[in-house]
Structure formats: C-alpha cells, structure tokens
Design a protein around this motif. Sequence first.
Motif, PDB file in Angstrom:
ATOM      1  N   ALA A   3      -4.350   3.263   9.541  1.00 48.89           N
ATOM      2  CA  ALA A   3      -4.688   1.697   9.236  1.00 48.89           C
ATOM      3  C   ALA A   3      -4.086   1.371   7.644  1.00 48.89           C
ATOM      4  O   ALA A   3      -3.718   0.088   7.185  1.00 48.89           O
ATOM      5  CB  ALA A   3      -6.731   1.756   9.126  1.00 48.89           C
ATOM      6  N   GLU A   4      -4.253   2.244   7.265  1.00 48.04           N
ATOM      7  CA  GLU A   4      -3.840   2.123   5.466  1.00 48.04           C
ATOM      8  C   GLU A   4      -2.092   1.257   5.843  1.00 48.04           C
ATOM      9  O   GLU A   4      -1.674   0.630   4.440  1.00 48.04           O
ATOM     10  CB  GLU A   4      -3.732   3.520   4.524  1.00 48.04           C
ATOM     11  N   SER A   7      -1.267  -0.155   8.001  1.00 48.58           N
ATOM     12  CA  SER A   7      -0.592  -1.266   8.201  1.00 48.58           C
ATOM     13  C   SER A   7      -0.825  -2.160   6.984  1.00 48.58           C
ATOM     14  O   SER A   7      -0.159  -3.215   6.934  1.00 48.58           O
ATOM     15  CB  SER A   7      -1.608  -1.240   9.155  1.00 48.58           C
ATOM     16  N   GLU A   8      -2.470  -2.004   6.367  1.00 45.96           N
ATOM     17  CA  GLU A   8      -2.262  -3.038   5.388  1.00 45.96           C
ATOM     18  C   GLU A   8      -1.617  -3.195   4.534  1.00 45.96           C
ATOM     19  O   GLU A   8      -1.244  -3.653   4.118  1.00 45.96           O
ATOM     20  CB  GLU A   8      -4.020  -2.514   4.519  1.00 45.96           C
ATOM     21  N   LYS A  41      -1.146  -6.751   5.126  1.00 49.18           N
ATOM     22  CA  LYS A  41      -1.487  -7.047   3.839  1.00 49.18           C
ATOM     23  C   LYS A  41      -0.541  -7.971   3.097  1.00 49.18           C
ATOM     24  O   LYS A  41      -0.115  -7.811   2.717  1.00 49.18           O
ATOM     25  CB  LYS A  41      -2.768  -6.379   3.422  1.00 49.18           C
ATOM     26  N   SER A  47       3.742 -11.632   3.805  1.00 47.27           N
ATOM     27  CA  SER A  47       3.806 -10.280   4.908  1.00 47.27           C
ATOM     28  C   SER A  47       4.712  -9.862   5.590  1.00 47.27           C
ATOM     29  O   SER A  47       5.033  -8.713   5.649  1.00 47.27           O
ATOM     30  CB  SER A  47       2.721 -10.461   5.806  1.00 47.27           C
ATOM     31  N   LYS A  68       4.064  -5.734  -3.700  1.00 52.73           N
ATOM     32  CA  LYS A  68       3.652  -4.302  -2.129  1.00 52.73           C
ATOM     33  C   LYS A  68       3.746  -3.087  -2.878  1.00 52.73           C
ATOM     34  O   LYS A  68       3.146  -2.203  -2.628  1.00 52.73           O
ATOM     35  CB  LYS A  68       4.480  -4.331  -1.387  1.00 52.73           C
ATOM     36  N   ARG A  86       1.395  -2.356  -5.226  1.00 50.70           N
ATOM     37  CA  ARG A  86      -0.301  -1.904  -3.816  1.00 50.70           C
ATOM     38  C   ARG A  86      -0.249  -0.803  -3.236  1.00 50.70           C
ATOM     39  O   ARG A  86      -0.694   0.095  -3.259  1.00 50.70           O
ATOM     40  CB  ARG A  86      -0.414  -3.044  -3.413  1.00 50.70           C
ATOM     41  N   GLU A 118      -9.291   7.327   4.884  1.00 51.55           N
ATOM     42  CA  GLU A 118      -9.359   6.056   4.295  1.00 51.55           C
ATOM     43  C   GLU A 118      -9.868   4.890   4.283  1.00 51.55           C
ATOM     44  O   GLU A 118     -11.037   4.851   3.831  1.00 51.55           O
ATOM     45  CB  GLU A 118      -9.173   5.109   6.004  1.00 51.55           C
ATOM     46  N   LEU A 145      -9.502   1.435   2.230  1.00 53.97           N
ATOM     47  CA  LEU A 145      -9.021  -0.247   2.960  1.00 53.97           C
ATOM     48  C   LEU A 145      -9.540  -1.235   1.871  1.00 53.97           C
ATOM     49  O   LEU A 145     -10.613  -0.800   1.221  1.00 53.97           O
ATOM     50  CB  LEU A 145      -9.724  -0.341   4.055  1.00 53.97           C
ATOM     51  N   GLY A 146      -8.960  -1.999   1.533  1.00 51.99           N
ATOM     52  CA  GLY A 146      -9.242  -3.424   1.323  1.00 51.99           C
ATOM     53  C   GLY A 146      -8.607  -3.054  -0.409  1.00 51.99           C
ATOM     54  O   GLY A 146      -9.757  -3.205  -1.259  1.00 51.99           O
ATOM     55  N   ASP A 161      -6.449  -3.706  -3.830  1.00 56.85           N
ATOM     56  CA  ASP A 161      -5.317  -4.550  -4.142  1.00 56.85           C
ATOM     57  C   ASP A 161      -5.371  -4.185  -5.672  1.00 56.85           C
ATOM     58  O   ASP A 161      -5.958  -3.373  -6.479  1.00 56.85           O
ATOM     59  CB  ASP A 161      -6.290  -6.221  -4.433  1.00 56.85           C
TER      60      ASP A 161
END
Length: 204
Positions: A25-26, A28-29, A33, A55, A89, A92, A120, A122-123, A125
């Motif tokens: 999941a990380e 992918s973000e 994102k 993206s 990117k 981040r 995980e 996530l969220g 920035d």
Amino acid sequence: MDHAYIDREGFFAWVDMHADVFAEAELSEMKLKPVPVDLRVRGATLAGYGMDAISRCQRRGQVLSVKAFGRDGGDFEVRVQSGKVIEGKVRRFYAFWCLREGFVKMTGEAFAAPWLKELEILGVDAPAPGVVEGEGNDLREGEVKTEFSVALKGKRVTDVKMELAALGDQYMIAGTVRVPSGQSIELGKWVELDLKDILELAER
C-alpha cells in the motif's frame, strides 16, 4: 544518482528498487498519489485527468499540460514542468523512509524485522522546507507533519506518536514514541546539539 536512474528507468522502477522494505500500500501511494503543484492561481484545484497526469509522471525534462478549476468554477490549462513533480515525489519517498525508520528504531529492531512488510504508514506528505529566503541552506525547522495512518499486521496502531519535521530544504527528521495508555505526549521542537557540548558534559 537518484535522478540519473529515474530519468533512465522511470520513477516507478526506482521505487520498486526499495520494495523489500515497504508495504504494498505504501509503494502504491508513493507512485500514484499526486504531489502538490503550483497552479499559479490562488484557490485553484486540479481536475481529474490533471491529477492523473501528475500521478503517472515518471521522468524529468517533460512539460505536462493539466486542467485545473478556479474558485469560480471555470477551468483552465496549466503547463507544469515534470522536474518539479519528480522532485516532489522523491522528497515524499524520503518522508516515507524517514517515518518508517523512526518506527523501526522505536521498536529496537532493524530493517530485517520479520514484520517489516506488514507495517503500513499511509497519508504521508513531505513537510515544506524550513528555509527563509536569502539565508541559504541551514537547519531551520520547517513544517511539521503529525497526522498519519499507521497499521501493523492489519491492525491500526493507536499507541504511537509520530511526527515528521523539515530541517532546512534538504533534510527531514522523524520522531516516534510509544504512548502509555491514558497518557498524552507532545514531542516539542528539535534542538541542534554541538558535539563539543556533548563531550564536555561526558567528561564532567
């Protein structure tokens, strides 16, 4: 070296080089994102396909044409340099890395921890740099991020306090602490230490 590889192979391939230490999941973000871009109009937001173009941007040296909406609802086209997108990117990515390293060090384990792929965060920035115009590259504290979604082995982690701060325009530092049940902890501001001060204290 990072940018040379990205220009040649693409940002997604560069992220995948580090896939063994991040959750799916990380990854992918990190890849998909959108990162913030300067639309040069206050209050403007990206339209759907504009966000998609950001993206999927993988290399520098390109000009992206993206559609944005103003506060009045009207749409307009903005040309965005892909180099700025890739810089965002990459920054981040290192924000993810910094937070993950902080969590792992809090547990006392290393990046060989057997649960590493099950963590995980996530969220994420990247915090805005802490540089005052005209003062060069110092370690002035910039934006501090404190809101993240953390899960381990599929369960939300609620007893850990994390924050990520920008130091100057080149560095970030993460603080991670386990919070005892029923207590609240504020991490406070970072303090720059001089090695001489540490040695003087140790020699007393």
